[in-house]
Design a protein around this motif. Structure first.
Motif, short mmCIF file in Angstrom:
data_model
loop_
_atom_site.label_atom_id
_atom_site.label_comp_id
_atom_site.label_asym_id
_atom_site.label_seq_id
_atom_site.Cartn_x
_atom_site.Cartn_y
_atom_site.Cartn_z
N TYR A 286 2.79 13.69 10.66
CA TYR A 286 1.70 13.77 9.70
C TYR A 286 1.03 15.13 9.81
CZ TYR A 286 -2.42 12.33 6.98
OH TYR A 286 -3.41 12.22 6.02
N ILE B 2 6.42 8.92 3.07
CA ILE B 2 5.80 7.59 3.07
C ILE B 2 4.42 7.76 2.44
CG2 ILE B 2 5.04 5.68 4.52
CD1 ILE B 2 7.10 6.73 6.61
N VAL B 3 4.30 7.36 1.18
CA VAL B 3 3.20 7.76 0.32
C VAL B 3 2.31 6.57 -0.04
CG1 VAL B 3 2.63 8.89 -1.88
CG2 VAL B 3 4.71 9.55 -0.64
N THR B 4 1.00 6.76 -0.02
CA THR B 4 0.09 5.70 -0.46
C THR B 4 0.22 5.51 -1.97
OG1 THR B 4 -1.74 7.28 -0.70
CG2 THR B 4 -1.57 6.11 1.40
N ARG B 5 0.19 4.26 -2.41
CA ARG B 5 0.34 3.96 -3.84
C ARG B 5 -0.80 4.55 -4.66
NH1 ARG B 5 4.21 0.08 -5.01
NH2 ARG B 5 5.05 -1.02 -3.18
N THR C 256 0.80 -1.23 0.00
CA THR C 256 0.00 0.00 0.00
C THR C 256 0.83 1.28 0.00
OG1 THR C 256 -0.13 -0.13 2.42
CG2 THR C 256 -1.97 -1.07 1.16
N HIS C 257 2.14 1.20 0.32
CA HIS C 257 2.95 2.41 0.48
C HIS C 257 4.33 2.27 -0.15
CE1 HIS C 257 -0.06 2.92 3.65
NE2 HIS C 257 0.27 4.19 3.71
N ALA D 231 3.32 1.02 7.72
CA ALA D 231 4.36 1.57 6.84
C ALA D 231 5.29 2.51 7.61
CB ALA D 231 3.71 2.30 5.66
N ASP E 294 -1.24 2.62 7.20
CA ASP E 294 -0.37 3.79 7.34
C ASP E 294 0.61 3.60 8.49
OD1 ASP E 294 -1.62 5.34 5.27
OD2 ASP E 294 -3.26 5.81 6.65
N LYS F 99 -2.33 11.53 0.36
CA LYS F 99 -1.91 11.13 1.72
C LYS F 99 -0.46 10.68 1.76
CE LYS F 99 -4.48 8.49 4.67
NZ LYS F 99 -5.00 7.20 5.21
N HIS F 100 0.29 11.30 2.66
CA HIS F 100 1.69 10.93 2.88
C HIS F 100 2.09 11.27 4.30
CE1 HIS F 100 1.79 15.18 1.81
NE2 HIS F 100 3.00 15.26 2.34
#
Length: 304
Positions: free
Chosen positions: A141, A108-111, A91-92, A127, A124, A154-155
């Motif tokens: 965050y 740290i980024v969502t795909r 997912t990340h 990760a 999240d 979202k990151h």
């Protein structure tokens, strides 16, 4: 096919290797700063001021404005392969921060696209904690534009500690020791704005127990400050903007009222004791107000 997963012991070497590569390619554009320490309310705040040379260089390389609304351009879909560090999970992914002030600043980024206003979920935290297990760092965050988020995808983020070569490794920790705990959640008398604090033990960080403990702690902090989950287009969002700091031994959550004060933008690192200004005039504002007053004015009153 096996799910993509970060292999233990590989992240820090990958960060160093990719940083060198991205600098050679011109994909990574560090912002040079000068640093000052300003003591206020028992905290030795680190204030970075961008150099005039770096500011000119940043302006020269800045993308030209185009038609569309704020946030229409998404640098994470697709991401620049020269900034890619590692697959963290299914997912990340981990990317270098293109315009970094702090060396080895990791995103740290969502795909797939998820909103920066969305609540953090278990994936999240899995990760983030997988990365925090690889080197000594501070996770954070920015929950929404008014909390200092510059991208709407979202990151989470993580920066290595110490935050600077001089001064305390993590300035805000000088007041956290005085936290008054009621059960698992506490309040720090030295922080003059609404917040919630919790002690945490992430080691061994990559374990399932550590991930669930951090996730449960996050929800307890949200509840303590009165933030709730609201549904937006089938996605759970927070009811108001906030910043979250995640250190190996504690977690701090601060609701936000505004993104900036006197033109000075503040993100989660401000509540770690690290502020950023663009010129001498902004530095003078911080010196006149005091860094803690700057934080108080972008946060929510403790009495509300």
């Amino acid at each position: 096919m096996e799910p993509l997963r970060l292999q233990p012991g590989t992240l820090w070497p990958a960060i160093l290797r990719q940083t060198e590569h991205a600098l050679r390619r011109g994909a990574l554009r560090p912002i040079e700063t000068t640093q000052a320490l300003i003591e206020d309310c028992g905290v030795r705040f680190l204030v970075r001021r961008v150099s005039s040379l770096a500011r000119k260089e940043e302006a020269r390389h800045a993308p030209k404005p185009n038609a569309g609304t704020r946030g229409a351009f998404n640098p994470f879909l697709p991401y620049d392969p020269d900034l890619f560090v590692a697959d963290i999970s299914a997912t990340h992914v981990a990317l270098l921060n293109k315009f970094n002030v702090i060396d080895h600043h990791l995103l740290i980024v969502t795909r797939g696209f998820e909103s920066q206003d969305a609540l953090l979920d278990l994936a999240d935290f899995a990760a983030l904690i997988a990365c925090m297990d690889e080197f000594h760092g501070l996770g954070f965050y920015n929950g929404g534009v008014d909390a200092g988020a510059s991208q709407l995808h979202k990151h989470l983020q993580i920066v290595p500690l110490p935050l600077a070569e001089s001064g305390p490794p993590l300035p805000i920790e000088s007041v956290l020791a005085s936290a008054c705990m009621e059960g698992s959640i506490g309040n720090v008398p030295g922080l003059p704005f609404r917040h919630a604090f919790a002690r945490l033990e992430l080691a061994p960080a990559a374990s399932r127990h550590a991930v669930h403990a951090a996730f449960d702690c996050y929800h307890a902090l949200l509840e303590a400050v009165g933030l709730q989950a609201i549904e937006v287009n089938g996605e759970l969002h927070q009811s108001a903007p906030y910043n979250l700091l995640v250190a190996p031994r504690w977690m701090l959550l601060v609701p936000r009222s505004s993104e900036r004060v006197e033109g000075i933008s503040v993100n989660a690192l401000g509540f770690a004791g690290s502020l950023f200004v663009r010129d001498a005039a902004q530095m003078q504002v911080i010196e006149a107000l005091g860094p803690m007053t700057v934080l108080r004015r972008v946060a929510v009153s403790a009495d509300e």
